[in-house]
Design a protein around this motif. Sequence first.
Motif, PDB file in Angstrom:
ATOM      1  N   ARG A  33      -5.110   3.606 -31.588  1.00 39.24           N
ATOM      2  CA  ARG A  33      -3.850   4.353 -31.515  1.00 39.24           C
ATOM      3  C   ARG A  33      -3.322   4.719 -32.901  1.00 39.24           C
ATOM      4  O   ARG A  33      -2.643   5.717 -33.074  1.00 39.24           O
ATOM      5  CB  ARG A  33      -2.812   3.533 -30.753  1.00 39.24           C
ATOM      6  N   ARG A  34      -3.639   3.906 -33.889  1.00 44.10           N
ATOM      7  CA  ARG A  34      -3.196   4.218 -35.251  1.00 44.10           C
ATOM      8  C   ARG A  34      -3.923   5.423 -35.821  1.00 44.10           C
ATOM      9  O   ARG A  34      -3.407   6.104 -36.695  1.00 44.10           O
ATOM     10  CB  ARG A  34      -3.405   3.016 -36.160  1.00 44.10           C
ATOM     11  N   TYR A  35      -5.128   5.683 -35.349  1.00 47.79           N
ATOM     12  CA  TYR A  35      -5.921   6.792 -35.884  1.00 47.79           C
ATOM     13  C   TYR A  35      -5.834   8.058 -35.043  1.00 47.79           C
ATOM     14  O   TYR A  35      -5.945   9.163 -35.569  1.00 47.79           O
ATOM     15  CB  TYR A  35      -7.402   6.383 -35.988  1.00 47.79           C
ATOM     16  N   LEU A  36      -5.673   7.916 -33.759  1.00 49.48           N
ATOM     17  CA  LEU A  36      -5.738   9.054 -32.851  1.00 49.48           C
ATOM     18  C   LEU A  36      -4.403   9.237 -32.129  1.00 49.48           C
ATOM     19  O   LEU A  36      -3.744   8.260 -31.789  1.00 49.48           O
ATOM     20  CB  LEU A  36      -6.858   8.831 -31.828  1.00 49.48           C
ATOM     21  N   PRO A 121      -0.420  14.176 -41.304  1.00 52.77           N
ATOM     22  CA  PRO A 121      -1.655  14.918 -41.019  1.00 52.77           C
ATOM     23  C   PRO A 121      -2.798  13.923 -40.797  1.00 52.77           C
ATOM     24  O   PRO A 121      -2.785  12.819 -41.343  1.00 52.77           O
ATOM     25  CB  PRO A 121      -1.881  15.730 -42.299  1.00 52.77           C
ATOM     26  N   GLU A 122      -3.792  14.316 -40.008  1.00 51.67           N
ATOM     27  CA  GLU A 122      -4.864  13.398 -39.638  1.00 51.67           C
ATOM     28  C   GLU A 122      -5.526  12.721 -40.837  1.00 51.67           C
ATOM     29  O   GLU A 122      -5.782  11.529 -40.820  1.00 51.67           O
ATOM     30  CB  GLU A 122      -5.933  14.120 -38.812  1.00 51.67           C
ATOM     31  N   GLY A 123      -5.845  13.498 -41.861  1.00 50.54           N
ATOM     32  CA  GLY A 123      -6.519  12.931 -43.026  1.00 50.54           C
ATOM     33  C   GLY A 123      -5.676  11.879 -43.717  1.00 50.54           C
ATOM     34  O   GLY A 123      -6.164  10.797 -44.060  1.00 50.54           O
ATOM     35  N   CYS A 124      -4.401  12.187 -43.915  1.00 53.92           N
ATOM     36  CA  CYS A 124      -3.482  11.219 -44.546  1.00 53.92           C
ATOM     37  C   CYS A 124      -3.336   9.975 -43.697  1.00 53.92           C
ATOM     38  O   CYS A 124      -3.327   8.856 -44.217  1.00 53.92           O
ATOM     39  CB  CYS A 124      -2.102  11.848 -44.743  1.00 53.92           C
ATOM     40  N   ARG A 125      -3.216  10.166 -42.399  1.00 57.59           N
ATOM     41  CA  ARG A 125      -3.059   9.034 -41.483  1.00 57.59           C
ATOM     42  C   ARG A 125      -4.283   8.130 -41.548  1.00 57.59           C
ATOM     43  O   ARG A 125      -4.172   6.910 -41.613  1.00 57.59           O
ATOM     44  CB  ARG A 125      -2.816   9.530 -40.056  1.00 57.59           C
ATOM     45  N   ALA A 126      -5.467   8.743 -41.541  1.00 58.29           N
ATOM     46  CA  ALA A 126      -6.702   7.955 -41.597  1.00 58.29           C
ATOM     47  C   ALA A 126      -6.773   7.168 -42.901  1.00 58.29           C
ATOM     48  O   ALA A 126      -7.085   5.971 -42.899  1.00 58.29           O
ATOM     49  CB  ALA A 126      -7.921   8.869 -41.458  1.00 58.29           C
ATOM     50  N   ILE A 127      -6.469   7.799 -44.003  1.00 57.48           N
ATOM     51  CA  ILE A 127      -6.525   7.124 -45.304  1.00 57.48           C
ATOM     52  C   ILE A 127      -5.479   6.018 -45.376  1.00 57.48           C
ATOM     53  O   ILE A 127      -5.765   4.910 -45.831  1.00 57.48           O
ATOM     54  CB  ILE A 127      -6.370   8.142 -46.455  1.00 57.48           C
ATOM     55  N   PHE A 128      -4.264   6.283 -44.914  1.00 53.01           N
ATOM     56  CA  PHE A 128      -3.236   5.246 -44.913  1.00 53.01           C
ATOM     57  C   PHE A 128      -3.685   4.040 -44.085  1.00 53.01           C
ATOM     58  O   PHE A 128      -3.563   2.899 -44.518  1.00 53.01           O
ATOM     59  CB  PHE A 128      -1.911   5.791 -44.360  1.00 53.01           C
ATOM     60  N   ASN A 129      -4.212   4.285 -42.895  1.00 58.00           N
ATOM     61  CA  ASN A 129      -4.692   3.199 -42.044  1.00 58.00           C
ATOM     62  C   ASN A 129      -5.804   2.408 -42.713  1.00 58.00           C
ATOM     63  O   ASN A 129      -5.795   1.177 -42.711  1.00 58.00           O
ATOM     64  CB  ASN A 129      -5.198   3.740 -40.705  1.00 58.00           C
TER      65      ASN A 129
END
Length: 172
Positions: A33-36, A121-129
């Motif tokens: 859920r944190r990524y998608l 944004p997806e990329g930022c979210r993925a990197i933050f996670n």
Amino acid sequence: MERELLLECQRNDRNAQRKVYEKMAGKLYSVCRRYLKNDEDIEEALADSFYKIFTKMNQLQNPDIFESWARKIAVNECLQKLRTARELHIPLDEDHAFSADFSTENISFEKDILSLLNFLPEGCRAIFNLFAIEGYPHKEIADMLSISEGTSKSQLNFARKRLQELMVNQNI
């Protein structure tokens, strides 16, 4: 996780697999859920994660690290889902269109933060996670996402700034 239960899973015991699923589904769902954002994508990534977990269980050398191993599989499934859905788009400018028109209810701080991640944004979210929650170093993140370390660092900084703005705007 109990060693005997994991050994039974390695022997393809369906009852043991069900027990492992019941113990781990909530944790791995939270990771996905944190990524998608989309519920269907989350469910699909979760199902794919458990498929890999159970089919590759014999590769697990040390049962003591099962939970972190399973978590890593879930993270990789989510990243793969992001890659295949569309190329991971990481905006490099600060003028990225960004809206936060949602209402917050009386929910826990952690849930507030996790809900704010959906506005990155997806990329930022993925990197933050990967960095802030999973603990990966920038070099590993860069390798996983096929980007430079500098891009990973700048996008983490971008994500942090946006999260701070959202927290201030939502009085969190």
